[in-house]
Design an enzyme around this catalytic site. Structure first.
Site, PDB file in Angstrom:
ATOM      1  N   ASN A   7       0.879  -1.163   0.000  1.00 17.42           N
ATOM      2  CA  ASN A   7       0.000   0.000   0.000  1.00 17.42           C
ATOM      3  C   ASN A   7       0.923   1.221   0.000  1.00 17.42           C
ATOM      4  OD1 ASN A   7      -1.455   2.315   0.842  1.00 17.42           O
ATOM      5  ND2 ASN A   7      -3.041   1.049   1.750  1.00 17.42           N
ATOM      6  N   GLU A  34      -3.911   1.731  -2.979  1.00 20.57           N
ATOM      7  CA  GLU A  34      -4.015   3.185  -2.740  1.00 20.57           C
ATOM      8  C   GLU A  34      -3.103   3.974  -3.668  1.00 20.57           C
ATOM      9  OE1 GLU A  34      -5.388   5.461   0.920  1.00 20.57           O
ATOM     10  OE2 GLU A  34      -4.127   3.884   1.784  1.00 20.57           O
ATOM     11  N   ASP A 143      -3.885  -4.621   1.372  1.00 23.17           N
ATOM     12  CA  ASP A 143      -4.258  -3.980   2.634  1.00 23.17           C
ATOM     13  C   ASP A 143      -5.687  -4.402   2.971  1.00 23.17           C
ATOM     14  OD1 ASP A 143      -4.888  -2.348   4.736  1.00 23.17           O
ATOM     15  OD2 ASP A 143      -4.593  -0.463   3.668  1.00 23.17           O
ATOM     16  N   ASN A 145      -6.986  -3.964   6.065  1.00 23.06           N
ATOM     17  CA  ASN A 145      -7.499  -3.059   7.098  1.00 23.06           C
ATOM     18  C   ASN A 145      -8.147  -3.806   8.274  1.00 23.06           C
ATOM     19  OD1 ASN A 145      -6.993  -0.217   6.717  1.00 23.06           O
ATOM     20  ND2 ASN A 145      -8.156  -0.367   4.811  1.00 23.06           N
ATOM     21  N   ASP A 214      -1.822  -5.773   6.639  1.00 23.31           N
ATOM     22  CA  ASP A 214      -1.530  -6.169   5.258  1.00 23.31           C
ATOM     23  C   ASP A 214      -1.208  -7.665   5.250  1.00 23.31           C
ATOM     24  OD1 ASP A 214      -1.003  -3.350   3.696  1.00 23.31           O
ATOM     25  OD2 ASP A 214      -0.397  -3.268   5.810  1.00 23.31           O
ATOM     26  N   ASP A 243       2.739   4.855   5.000  1.00 23.89           N
ATOM     27  CA  ASP A 243       2.554   4.386   6.379  1.00 23.89           C
ATOM     28  C   ASP A 243       2.501   2.871   6.468  1.00 23.89           C
ATOM     29  OD1 ASP A 243       0.177   4.561   4.972  1.00 23.89           O
ATOM     30  OD2 ASP A 243      -0.982   5.468   6.584  1.00 23.89           O
ATOM     31  N   HIS A 244       2.628   2.193   5.319  1.00 21.14           N
ATOM     32  CA  HIS A 244       2.647   0.728   5.268  1.00 21.14           C
ATOM     33  C   HIS A 244       4.022   0.226   4.855  1.00 21.14           C
ATOM     34  CE1 HIS A 244      -1.842  -0.006   5.219  1.00 21.14           C
ATOM     35  NE2 HIS A 244      -1.796   1.287   4.927  1.00 21.14           N
TER      36      HIS A 244
END
Length: 258
Positions: A7, A34, A143, A145, A214, A243-244
């Protein structure tokens, strides 16, 4: 064949990291989530490094892509909720079916998007069901979530009763796994460092307050061909990071594709 999923939280903002990643990790297949772009996807950038790309995007939101150094079949786009959101893309590469998935965040437990997240997971599991027992390797990564258990959260008390960690979300993820998918990262890394996402806020990265949201899911046929796998945590610490962190697996190819 090395398959890497990430991501990137805006593909155009991470080109400097993607270039380094291609040189240092040399993945054969890259699954992105994303991408946050519609018409301005950087196809030429990937072509420079020998990748062809399937992309299904949206302006400023969502977006999934598959880049590969091998020939790819035409991509299949799946809109599980009928809202036109670019969240699932699959194709076949060197005999291996691969899918890039970006599950809705859900917002909050009392938000209408939460029910849509659970609905998405239901339709995803239904779509993937025939692939579990097929005599073809299938890799579904991205991802999700969802932090599957408290062991996948650095500070469980801070996330109790919140989105990503609710019981209904975890049940939906377990229902998918119980179909027969192998949870590669957990299986190969155990609990040494299961985290794949650290919020930008509150110095979460510096304090390693992460969550594992993830996943790379492998069909039984793919698990038999898996030679290695892991999480490349280092990319979260680079300048201007997503951020991943990426997750990856290496699968043995059929002799005809070597």
């Amino acid at each position: 064949m090395k398959i890497l999923s990430w991501n990137v939280n805006s593909v155009r903002a991470r080109l400097h990291l993607l270039e380094d990643l291609m040189h240092k990790e040399s993945p054969d297949v890259i699954l992105l989530q994303e991408t946050k772009v519609l018409e301005a996807f950087p196809f030429e950038f990937f072509q420079t490094f020998g990748y062809k790309v399937h992309h299904w995007g949206q302006k400023s939101y969502n977006g999934v892509a598959i880049a590969a150094r091998f020939p790819m079949t035409p991509a299949i786009e799946k809109d599980f909720l009928g809202h036109g959101e670019a969240r699932y893309l699959e194709c076949t590469i060197a005999g291996i079916r691969v899918a890039s998935v970006y599950v809705p965040n859900g917002g909050a437990l009392d938000h209408p998007a939460y029910a849509k997240k659970l609905e998405f997971m239901h339709h995803l599991a239904k779509h993937l069901h025939p692939y579990v027992d097929a005599l073809q390797s299938t890799v579904v990564a991205g991802d999700f979530n969802i932090a599957l258990s408290e062991e996948d959260v650095a500070v469980p008390m801070e996330w109790e009763g919140r989105i990503l960690c609710s019981q209904a979300e975890r049940n939906a993820m377990r229902c998918l796994l119980h179909e027969g998918w192998g949870d590669l990262i957990q299986g190969t890394l155990g609990k040494k460092n299961p985290y794949t996402w650290w919020p930008y806020q509150g110095k979460a990265w510096e304090q390693n307050k992460g969550l594992r949201i993830d996943y790379m899911l492998l069909s039984p046929f793919a698990m038999d061909r898996c030679q290695a796998g892991g999480t490349s945590v280092c990319w979260r610490g680079e300048p201007q990071p997503s951020d991943h962190a990426p997750v990856w697996a290496e699968l043995r190819l059929e002799d005809s594709w070597k």
